[in-house]
Scaffold this motif. Structure first.
Motif, PDB file in Angstrom:
ATOM      1  N   GLY A 116      23.790  69.159 -12.774  1.00 37.55           N
ATOM      2  CA  GLY A 116      24.876  68.194 -12.735  1.00 37.55           C
ATOM      3  C   GLY A 116      26.216  68.894 -12.795  1.00 37.55           C
ATOM      4  O   GLY A 116      26.325  70.087 -12.505  1.00 37.55           O
ATOM      5  N   TYR A 117      27.242  68.147 -13.200  1.00 37.10           N
ATOM      6  CA  TYR A 117      28.574  68.731 -13.327  1.00 37.10           C
ATOM      7  C   TYR A 117      29.378  67.883 -14.294  1.00 37.10           C
ATOM      8  O   TYR A 117      29.022  66.735 -14.606  1.00 37.10           O
ATOM      9  CB  TYR A 117      29.278  68.857 -11.967  1.00 37.10           C
ATOM     10  CG  TYR A 117      29.426  67.580 -11.183  1.00 37.10           C
ATOM     11  CD1 TYR A 117      30.646  66.898 -11.123  1.00 37.10           C
ATOM     12  CD2 TYR A 117      28.348  67.056 -10.472  1.00 37.10           C
ATOM     13  CE1 TYR A 117      30.781  65.736 -10.382  1.00 37.10           C
ATOM     14  CE2 TYR A 117      28.474  65.881  -9.732  1.00 37.10           C
ATOM     15  CZ  TYR A 117      29.695  65.230  -9.693  1.00 37.10           C
ATOM     16  OH  TYR A 117      29.829  64.075  -8.957  1.00 37.10           O
ATOM     17  N   ALA A 118      30.462  68.442 -14.794  1.00 34.46           N
ATOM     18  CA  ALA A 118      31.156  67.852 -15.935  1.00 34.46           C
ATOM     19  C   ALA A 118      31.750  66.486 -15.626  1.00 34.46           C
ATOM     20  O   ALA A 118      31.848  65.641 -16.515  1.00 34.46           O
ATOM     21  CB  ALA A 118      32.253  68.799 -16.428  1.00 34.46           C
ATOM     22  N   ALA A 119      32.175  66.239 -14.393  1.00 32.88           N
ATOM     23  CA  ALA A 119      32.844  64.979 -14.056  1.00 32.88           C
ATOM     24  C   ALA A 119      31.876  63.902 -13.567  1.00 32.88           C
ATOM     25  O   ALA A 119      32.309  62.853 -13.112  1.00 32.88           O
ATOM     26  CB  ALA A 119      33.911  65.223 -12.990  1.00 32.88           C
ATOM     27  N   CYS A 120      30.586  64.142 -13.684  1.00 35.09           N
ATOM     28  CA  CYS A 120      29.565  63.266 -13.103  1.00 35.09           C
ATOM     29  C   CYS A 120      29.221  62.125 -14.056  1.00 35.09           C
ATOM     30  O   CYS A 120      28.676  62.357 -15.146  1.00 35.09           O
ATOM     31  CB  CYS A 120      28.332  64.100 -12.782  1.00 35.09           C
ATOM     32  SG  CYS A 120      26.853  63.155 -12.380  1.00 35.09           S
ATOM     33  N   HIS A 121      29.484  60.888 -13.648  1.00 35.40           N
ATOM     34  CA  HIS A 121      29.246  59.728 -14.500  1.00 35.40           C
ATOM     35  C   HIS A 121      27.766  59.552 -14.828  1.00 35.40           C
ATOM     36  O   HIS A 121      27.386  59.386 -15.996  1.00 35.40           O
ATOM     37  CB  HIS A 121      29.784  58.464 -13.823  1.00 35.40           C
ATOM     38  CG  HIS A 121      29.383  57.194 -14.495  1.00 35.40           C
ATOM     39  ND1 HIS A 121      29.885  56.817 -15.727  1.00 35.40           N
ATOM     40  CD2 HIS A 121      28.503  56.216 -14.122  1.00 35.40           C
ATOM     41  CE1 HIS A 121      29.344  55.659 -16.085  1.00 35.40           C
ATOM     42  NE2 HIS A 121      28.511  55.275 -15.133  1.00 35.40           N
ATOM     43  N   TRP A 122      26.902  59.571 -13.812  1.00 34.21           N
ATOM     44  CA  TRP A 122      25.478  59.322 -14.060  1.00 34.21           C
ATOM     45  C   TRP A 122      24.818  60.475 -14.798  1.00 34.21           C
ATOM     46  O   TRP A 122      23.773  60.285 -15.447  1.00 34.21           O
ATOM     47  CB  TRP A 122      24.768  58.986 -12.757  1.00 34.21           C
ATOM     48  CG  TRP A 122      25.123  57.595 -12.312  1.00 34.21           C
ATOM     49  CD1 TRP A 122      26.006  57.237 -11.335  1.00 34.21           C
ATOM     50  CD2 TRP A 122      24.643  56.371 -12.880  1.00 34.21           C
ATOM     51  NE1 TRP A 122      26.105  55.872 -11.256  1.00 34.21           N
ATOM     52  CE2 TRP A 122      25.279  55.312 -12.180  1.00 34.21           C
ATOM     53  CE3 TRP A 122      23.747  56.054 -13.902  1.00 34.21           C
ATOM     54  CZ2 TRP A 122      25.034  53.978 -12.477  1.00 34.21           C
ATOM     55  CZ3 TRP A 122      23.507  54.719 -14.199  1.00 34.21           C
ATOM     56  CH2 TRP A 122      24.137  53.702 -13.498  1.00 34.21           C
ATOM     57  N   CYS A 123      25.405  61.662 -14.713  1.00 35.31           N
ATOM     58  CA  CYS A 123      24.920  62.771 -15.547  1.00 35.31           C
ATOM     59  C   CYS A 123      25.107  62.426 -17.021  1.00 35.31           C
ATOM     60  O   CYS A 123      24.227  62.672 -17.858  1.00 35.31           O
ATOM     61  CB  CYS A 123      25.664  64.060 -15.219  1.00 35.31           C
ATOM     62  SG  CYS A 123      25.484  64.625 -13.518  1.00 35.31           S
ATOM     63  N   HIS A 124      26.271  61.842 -17.341  1.00 36.81           N
ATOM     64  CA  HIS A 124      26.534  61.446 -18.728  1.00 36.81           C
ATOM     65  C   HIS A 124      25.579  60.344 -19.171  1.00 36.81           C
ATOM     66  O   HIS A 124      25.088  60.342 -20.304  1.00 36.81           O
ATOM     67  CB  HIS A 124      27.972  60.965 -18.882  1.00 36.81           C
ATOM     68  CG  HIS A 124      29.001  61.983 -18.515  1.00 36.81           C
ATOM     69  ND1 HIS A 124      28.832  63.329 -18.732  1.00 36.81           N
ATOM     70  CD2 HIS A 124      30.223  61.853 -17.943  1.00 36.81           C
ATOM     71  CE1 HIS A 124      29.903  63.975 -18.312  1.00 36.81           C
ATOM     72  NE2 HIS A 124      30.758  63.101 -17.823  1.00 36.81           N
ATOM     73  N   VAL A 125      25.320  59.399 -18.266  1.00 38.51           N
ATOM     74  CA  VAL A 125      24.429  58.296 -18.618  1.00 38.51           C
ATOM     75  C   VAL A 125      23.039  58.826 -18.968  1.00 38.51           C
ATOM     76  O   VAL A 125      22.450  58.452 -20.000  1.00 38.51           O
ATOM     77  CB  VAL A 125      24.348  57.281 -17.460  1.00 38.51           C
ATOM     78  CG1 VAL A 125      23.286  56.215 -17.757  1.00 38.51           C
ATOM     79  CG2 VAL A 125      25.705  56.619 -17.229  1.00 38.51           C
TER      80      VAL A 125
END
Length: 672
Positions: free
Chosen positions: A45-54
Motif C-alpha cells: 500500500g502507501y501512506a495516502a491510501c484510504h482503503w489501506c487505512h480501512v
C-alpha cells in the motif's frame, strides 16, 4: 516480532505497532518463509491510501486477526512508492488472475516469492460481496498444504505470463499515424465534462499532452477545445483544492466534483505543465491561478527542510476521508460573517444539505469564472478560510523524497516558469535538484527514496529518466553546463544498467539489483509516465540541444524500438507518442552573441512542447554536425537560429522575429 520499527517509510511506520509480525521486503523474510515452510502474505500500500487505512484498522490492528496471520503466514509489508518494482510484479500477477487491481494489494506467495493468488481490500467479515479476511487466510493455508498441486498450477501459469514481455508489432509510425491516433483520442473525450468518458475520472496528463500536441500539429479546433475543457472542468471542480491549491488524485464521479482526497506530488507536477500550457494558449486567469495554486501548495506544505519535495498528503484525517477539506454552512458563516458567507456559498456550491455525504466540497462547476473584481473579493475570503482550515487536524504527510517524482516536479516548475513569468519557480526547482543530485546519488547513479538520511539504492529507470529530463529543462533555462553533464551521465547509466537489448526497452530495475521472480520491463504509462517514454523524450531533447551524430542516432534508435509498442496500444503509450511528436516536428532554437538576454528570454516563452533551447556560451563551440554551425559564427551580435532537422532559418535578432519564425517553421513541419 514486528520488524517495522526501524523502517524509514512513513507508510511502514504506520504499521509498526500492529500485532502482526511484519517483515520488510527482503531476502531475510523469504529465508524465514523457507525455514518454516510457510506461504507468504504480502500487503502492499502507501501512506495516502484510504482503503489501506480501512483494512489496517479492521484487520491488522485486531489481535485475533493478527494471531491467524502470524500462525499461518510470513507477513511482509511493502510501501509501493518505496518499492515500485515489487508492486509492479505482484499487481501484474493480480491482473493475470482477472482482478482489476488497486490498493491495498494483498497477495499470497510461495516461500520463493512466487505469487499464486490474491486480491485487494478484504473486509474483516464478509461484506460488499467479498469474503472475510480470516476466512481467506484459513482457506489459502489449507490449500497450500492439502492441495499443493492447485497452488503449483496457479504459480506456474502466473510466472509464465509474468515472464512474457510486451511485444510491439514491429511497424513504424509517421505524422499521418499520429494524426489518426489523435483524432481517435479526441473522440474519447467527454464533450460535457472533459477527460476520458465515464467515472472515475483521472487527469491522465500524458494523454492530455498528446491531445494538445495533435491539436497544434493539425489545427484541429475541436481537439483543442476538448483539451481546454478538461482543464477548465478540473480547475472548477472539487478535485481542485480551491483554498489551498493543488489537485487530488482523481474524481469518483464524472463531473470532477467528489475527489479521492489524497494529493500526490506526481499528479501536480504533470498538471502544472498542462495548466501553464493552457494559460499560454488562452491567457485565462482560471488556468494561471490553477498553476500558481499548485506551486503555492508545494511551497507551503510539500517542501522538505532540505529543499526537496515530499511525496503525498493522506486522504484521511481524524479517521475520515476528506474531513480536512469539507465545510458546513455554519463554519463558513463563522469565519466570513453572514453577507460574505452567503456570497461565498453561492459561488462555491455550499448548502445546508451539502454536496458530499452531508458536507460541502467547495467547487465552481455551476458558477464558473467571475470578473476580476469579484475574484479579488473571493481571494480574500479564501485566504480567511484557509487560515481557519490550518487549525484543523492535518492529513498525514508522507515526507519521503522520491527521485522520480521530484524529477517530474522540477521539470514542471522550470517549464511553467517562463510561461507565467515566475523566475522564482526556477530557484525552487534548482534547490530540489541540488538535493536529489547530491544527496541521493552514488558514483553517478541515483537512489530512489530518501528519508531521514536513509537512502534506498540503487534507483529505478524512472528515477534516472525523470532526473535526466529535469536536468535538460534546467540546462535550457540557465545554460549551465553542469546540468547538461548530469543529463549525459544519467543517459549513459540508463543505457548501460537498464536497457534490455533483446527487448529494445528499459527494465524497471538495474542490472545486479535485488532479484525478483521476474525482472519487470513495463512500457505502458500509469499514474506517472513510463520510464521508456520519459527517456525517449529526454534523448530527443538532448539530441536537439547538441545535434551531435551520436545523440541523434541514439534518440532515433530508441524511438524506433518503442514505436511498435505504441502502435499496438496507443492509449497506454502516449508518453512514447509525445516523444515521437517532438522528434518529428520539434524545433531547436540556438541563441548566440553578446547581449542576447532578451532573445533568450523570448525563446523560453515559446511553449516547451515544440522546442528545445540552447544559449551558446562565449567559450562553447558547436559540434561539427550542427546544422547552424556556420550561421552561428557569422556574427558576434545577438541572434537566434531556428532549426528543424538539418534545416535552419536565417538569423533573427528580435523577439517578434523569433516568434514569427517559430510559427512559420512549425506550420511547415505540421504540413509535412
Amino acid at each position: 516480532m514486528n520488524r517495522l520499527t526501524q523502517a524509514s517509510s512513513p507508510y511502514l511506520l504506520q504499521h509498526r505497532d500492529n500485532p502482526v509480525h511484519w517483515w520488510e521486503w527482503g531476502s531475510e523474510a523469504l529465508a524465514e518463509a523457507k525455514r518454516l515452510d510457510k506461504p507468504i502474505l504480502i500487503s502492499i500500500g502507501y501512506a495516502a491510501c484510504h482503503w489501506c487505512h480501512v483494512m489496517a484498522h479492521e484487520s491488522f490492528e485486531d489481535p485475533d486477526v493478527a494471531a491467524v496471520m502470524n500462525e499461518l503466514f510470513v507477513n511482509i509489508k511493502v510501501d509501493r512508492e518505496e518499492r515500485p518494482d515489487v508492486d509492479h510484479v505482484y499487481m501484474s500477477a493480480l491482473h493475470l488472475l482477472g482482478e482489476p487491481g488497486g490498493w491495498p494489494l494483498t497477495m499470497f506467495l510461495t516461500p520463493d516469492g512466487e505469487p499464486f493468488w490474491g486480491g485487494t481490500y478484504f473486509p474483516k467479515e464478509p461484506r460488499f460481496g467479498r469474503p472475510g479476511f480470516v476466512g481467506v487466510l484459513r482457506e489459502i493455508s489449507r490449500l497450500y498444504y492439502a492441495e499443493p498441486e492447485r497452488i503449483l498450477k496457479n504459480r506456474d501459469a502466473i510466472k509464465h505470463h509474468l515472464a512474457t514481455t510486451d511485444q510491439g508489432d514491429g511497424g513504424t509510425l509517421g505524422p499521418a499515424d499520429l494524426d489518426r491516433m489523435g483524432l481517435r483520442l479526441s473522440e474519447l473525450i467527454d464533450t460535457e465534462n472533459g477527460g476520458l468518458q465515464g467515472a472515475p475520472k483521472f487527469p491522465n496528463p500524458p494523454i492530455l499532452e498528446y491531445l494538445i500536441r495533435y491539436a497544434g500539429r493539425t489545427g484541429d479546433a475541436e481537439a483543442r477545445r476538448r483539451f481546454l475543457l478538461t482543464l477548465e472542468r478540473m480547475a472548477l471542480g472539487g478535485i481542485h483544492d480551491h483554498l489551498g491549491g493543488g489537485f487530488a488524485r482523481y474524481s469518483v464521479d464524472e463531473r470532477w466534483l467528489v475527489p479521492h482526497f489524497e494529493k500526490m506530488l506526481y499528479d501536480n507536477a504533470q498538471l502544472l505543465e498542462l495548466f501553464a500550457l493552457a494559460y499560454a494558449e488562452t491567457g485565462r486567469a482560471l488556468f494561471r491561478d490553477a498553476a500558481t495554486g499548485i506551486v503555492a501548495w508545494l511551497e507551503r506544505e510539500m517542501t522538505t527542510p532540505e529543499g526537496a519535495f515530499a511525496s503525498s498528503l493522506d486522504a484521511d484525517s481524524e479517521g475520515e476521508e476528506g474531513r480536512f477539506y469539507v465545510w458546513s454552512v455554519p463554519e463558513i458563516r463563522e469565519v466570513l460573517g453572514d453577507e460574505d458567507a452567503a456570497f461565498f456559498a453561492r459561488v462555491y456550491d455550499i448548502s445546508p444539505e451539502g454536496n458530499f455525504e452531508g458536507h460541502n466540497i467547495p467547487n465552481r462547476l455551476v458558477s464558473g469564472e467571475a470578473p476580476p473584481a469579484v475574484e479579488e473579493r473571493l481571494a480574500i475570503m479564501r485566504e480567511k478560510l484557509l487560515d481557519r482550515r490550518a487549525s484543523r487536524v492535518r492529513p498525514g504527510l508522507d515526507d519521503k523524497v522520491l527521485a522520480d517524482w521530484n524529477g517530474l516536479m522540477i521539470a514542471g516548475l522550470v517549464r511553467a516558469a517562463p510561461l507565467l513569468d515566475r523566475p522564482d519557480w526556477i530557484a525552487l526547482a534548482r534547490r530540489a535538484y541540488r538535493f536529489v543530485s547530491e544527496s541521493m546519488s552514488r558514483d553517478g547513479r541515483l537512489g530512489h527514496s530518501w528519508r531521514g538520511g536513509a537512502l534506498i539504492f540503487p534507483g529505478f529507470a524512472l528515477d534516472h529518466a525523470a532526473m535526466m529530463r529535469a536536468a535538460l529543462a534546467l540546462y535550457e533555462a540557465t545554460s549551465e553546463p553542469a546540468y547538461l553533464r548530469d543529463a549525459q551521465t544519467w543517459r549513459d547509466g540508463l543505457l548501460s544498467d537498464f536497457m534490455v537489448e533483446e527487448a529494445g526497452c528499459l527494465a524497471m530495475t538495474a542490472q545486479g539489483a535485488d532479484p525478483l521472480v521476474v525482472r519487470p520491463q513495463p512500457t505502458h504509462d500509469d499514474a506517472v509516465p513510463n520510464a521508456n517514454g520519459v527517456f525517449a523524450e529526454a534523448l530527443v531533447r538532448l539530441a536537439q540541444i547538441t545535434e551531435t551524430e551520436g545523440d541523434l542516432q541514439r534518440a532515433s534508435d530508441v524511438l524506433s524500438r518503442l514505436v511498435g509498442l505504441a502502435r499496438s496500444s496507443p492509449l497506454g503509450h502516449t508518453s512514447i507518442l509525445n516523444a515521437l511528436d517532438l522528434h518529428l516536428r520539434g524545433l531547436s532554437i540556438l541563441v548566440t552573441g553578446s547581449g542576447a538576454e532578451a532573445l533568450f528570454e523570448a525563446a523560453q516563452k515559446i511553449p516547451y512542447l515544440d522546442r528545445s533551447v540552447r544559449r551558446l556560451g562565449a567559450d562553447e563551440a558547436l559540434d561539427d554536425n550542427h546544422p547552424a554551425k556556420a550561421l552561428a559564427a557569422s556574427s558576434p551580435e545577438a541572434q537566434a537560429l531556428v532549426c528543424a532537422g538539418t534545416r535552419c532559418s536565417l538569423p533573427v535578432t528580435d523577439a517578434d522575429g523569433l516568434k514569427a519564425q517559430v510559427a512559420e517553421m512549425l506550420a511547415v513541419e505540421g504540413e509535412t
